[in-house]
Design a protein around this motif. Structure first.
Motif, PDB file in Angstrom:
ATOM      1  N   ARG A   1     -14.348-139.963-106.273  1.00 35.35           N
ATOM      2  CA  ARG A   1     -14.870-140.201-104.915  1.00 35.35           C
ATOM      3  C   ARG A   1     -14.312-141.492-104.319  1.00 35.35           C
ATOM      4  O   ARG A   1     -13.994-141.551-103.141  1.00 35.35           O
ATOM      5  N   GLU A   2     -14.207-142.525-105.153  1.00 38.27           N
ATOM      6  CA  GLU A   2     -13.673-143.796-104.656  1.00 38.27           C
ATOM      7  C   GLU A   2     -12.202-143.644-104.265  1.00 38.27           C
ATOM      8  O   GLU A   2     -11.770-144.132-103.221  1.00 38.27           O
ATOM      9  N   VAL A   3     -11.438-142.956-105.086  1.00 39.87           N
ATOM     10  CA  VAL A   3     -10.023-142.750-104.765  1.00 39.87           C
ATOM     11  C   VAL A   3      -9.895-141.884-103.505  1.00 39.87           C
ATOM     12  O   VAL A   3      -9.043-142.145-102.640  1.00 39.87           O
ATOM     13  N   GLU A   4     -10.739-140.865-103.372  1.00 38.99           N
ATOM     14  CA  GLU A   4     -10.722-140.046-102.152  1.00 38.99           C
ATOM     15  C   GLU A   4     -11.044-140.879-100.918  1.00 38.99           C
ATOM     16  O   GLU A   4     -10.449-140.695 -99.851  1.00 38.99           O
ATOM     17  N   ARG A   5     -11.966-141.818-101.048  1.00 38.09           N
ATOM     18  CA  ARG A   5     -12.312-142.694 -99.927  1.00 38.09           C
ATOM     19  C   ARG A   5     -11.111-143.558 -99.530  1.00 38.09           C
ATOM     20  O   ARG A   5     -10.794-143.694 -98.348  1.00 38.09           O
ATOM     21  N   HIS A   6     -10.431-144.099-100.520  1.00 37.92           N
ATOM     22  CA  HIS A   6      -9.231-144.907-100.242  1.00 37.92           C
ATOM     23  C   HIS A   6      -8.143-144.043 -99.603  1.00 37.92           C
ATOM     24  O   HIS A   6      -7.474-144.478 -98.657  1.00 37.92           O
ATOM     25  N   ARG A   7      -7.975-142.847-100.127  1.00 32.22           N
ATOM     26  CA  ARG A   7      -6.955-141.939 -99.575  1.00 32.22           C
ATOM     27  C   ARG A   7      -7.241-141.652 -98.109  1.00 32.22           C
ATOM     28  O   ARG A   7      -6.343-141.677 -97.270  1.00 32.22           O
ATOM     29  N   GLN A   8      -8.507-141.409 -97.771  1.00 35.70           N
ATOM     30  CA  GLN A   8      -8.861-141.132 -96.379  1.00 35.70           C
ATOM     31  C   GLN A   8      -8.597-142.358 -95.494  1.00 35.70           C
ATOM     32  O   GLN A   8      -8.118-142.218 -94.369  1.00 35.70           O
ATOM     33  N   ALA A   9      -8.898-143.528 -95.995  1.00 35.42           N
ATOM     34  CA  ALA A   9      -8.635-144.749 -95.222  1.00 35.42           C
ATOM     35  C   ALA A   9      -7.139-144.887 -94.937  1.00 35.42           C
ATOM     36  O   ALA A   9      -6.737-145.247 -93.818  1.00 35.42           O
ATOM     37  N   HIS A  10      -6.304-144.575 -95.930  1.00 32.52           N
ATOM     38  CA  HIS A  10      -4.850-144.650 -95.722  1.00 32.52           C
ATOM     39  C   HIS A  10      -4.381-143.542 -94.774  1.00 32.52           C
ATOM     40  O   HIS A  10      -3.481-143.761 -93.960  1.00 32.52           O
ATOM     41  N   ARG A  11      -4.977-142.363 -94.860  1.00 31.22           N
ATOM     42  CA  ARG A  11      -4.626-141.282 -93.921  1.00 31.22           C
ATOM     43  C   ARG A  11      -4.990-141.692 -92.493  1.00 31.22           C
ATOM     44  O   ARG A  11      -4.229-141.448 -91.562  1.00 31.22           O
ATOM     45  N   ASP A  12      -6.165-142.310 -92.327  1.00 27.96           N
ATOM     46  CA  ASP A  12      -6.586-142.756 -90.999  1.00 27.96           C
ATOM     47  C   ASP A  12      -5.644-143.825 -90.447  1.00 27.96           C
ATOM     48  O   ASP A  12      -5.260-143.783 -89.279  1.00 27.96           O
ATOM     49  N   ARG A  13      -5.262-144.780 -91.300  1.00 28.48           N
ATOM     50  CA  ARG A  13      -4.349-145.828 -90.852  1.00 28.48           C
ATOM     51  C   ARG A  13      -2.981-145.238 -90.527  1.00 28.48           C
ATOM     52  O   ARG A  13      -2.359-145.611 -89.533  1.00 28.48           O
ATOM     53  N   LEU A  14      -2.513-144.288 -91.331  1.00 30.84           N
ATOM     54  CA  LEU A  14      -1.236-143.631 -91.044  1.00 30.84           C
ATOM     55  C   LEU A  14      -1.300-142.926 -89.700  1.00 30.84           C
ATOM     56  O   LEU A  14      -0.363-143.034 -88.888  1.00 30.84           O
ATOM     57  N   ALA A  15      -2.374-142.206 -89.440  1.00 29.54           N
ATOM     58  CA  ALA A  15      -2.520-141.517 -88.144  1.00 29.54           C
ATOM     59  C   ALA A  15      -2.503-142.525 -87.003  1.00 29.54           C
ATOM     60  O   ALA A  15      -1.877-142.287 -85.952  1.00 29.54           O
TER      61      ALA A  15
END
Length: 190
Positions: free
Chosen positions: A113-127
């Motif tokens: 879950r923590e890694v998924e949260r980080h992944r989403q944060a990076h996806r949001d920043r990439l967008a």
């Protein structure tokens, strides 16, 4: 890098008030160098006292006057000196990477879950980066149908830094995908 250098770069790109500068840190430069509003105001005051920036009062209707800061000659000289000084490559300090290694001694699957949260944060920043690139550099609004102009160092260097941010976010997403695939191989209580 000191916050002073980031402020000088931002003010050379466009003079502004402390509030406007803080907003720019939130929207663009802050992805590469973070500073709180309080830090920015405190450092601006010190830079003004040191002669690196100049402030002029801008009258406003129905509100207190605002100070608009611009870079003074001493500030340009300080930035130039810093630009010519060598810097050491940065070492990465990455708390999540240490947690991932430490998960071998606990429950690796508990980190998913923590890694998924980080992944989403990076996806949001990439967008966010890609939208900014489209808006400012590659979209139809960014390139009017006029003959090519001579190279614009400010614009091209802003874009190359943004492309570096895009590449970094893509790399992080790819790595986090790899981490998630690895963690998924371990069940709870492994």
């Amino acid at each position: 890098m000191a916050i002073e250098h980031a402020i000088l770069v931002s003010l050379l790109e466009k003079p502004g008030s402390g509030y406007e500068l803080a907003r720019r840190f939130e929207r663009s430069i802050g992805y590469f160098w973070t500073a709180t509003h309080q830090q920015i105001y405190r450092v601006l005051k010190r830079m003004e006292n040191d002669g690196w920036v100049e402030a002029r009062d801008i009258p406003q209707q129905g509100r207190p006057d605002k100070k608009e800061y611009s870079v003074a000659d001493l500030g340009r000289a300080a930035l130039s000196s810093w630009l010519h000084d060598p810097i050491e490559p940065e070492s990465v300090r990455h708390d999540l990477a240490v947690k991932i290694r430490g998960a071998a001694f606990d429950d690796p699957a508990a980190l998913i879950r923590e890694v998924e949260r980080h992944r989403q944060a990076h996806r949001d920043r990439l967008a966010h980066y890609l939208a900014g690139e489209e808006r400012d550099f590659t979209g139809p609004e960014a390139s009017p149908a006029v003959p090519p102009a001579p190279p614009d160092a400010e614009r091209e260097l802003q874009h190359v830094v943004l492309r570096g941010g895009i590449a970094y976010e893509r790399m992080m997403i790819g790595w986090l995908d790899d981490v998630l695939a690895t963690l998924a191989r371990f069940g709870p209580g492994h």
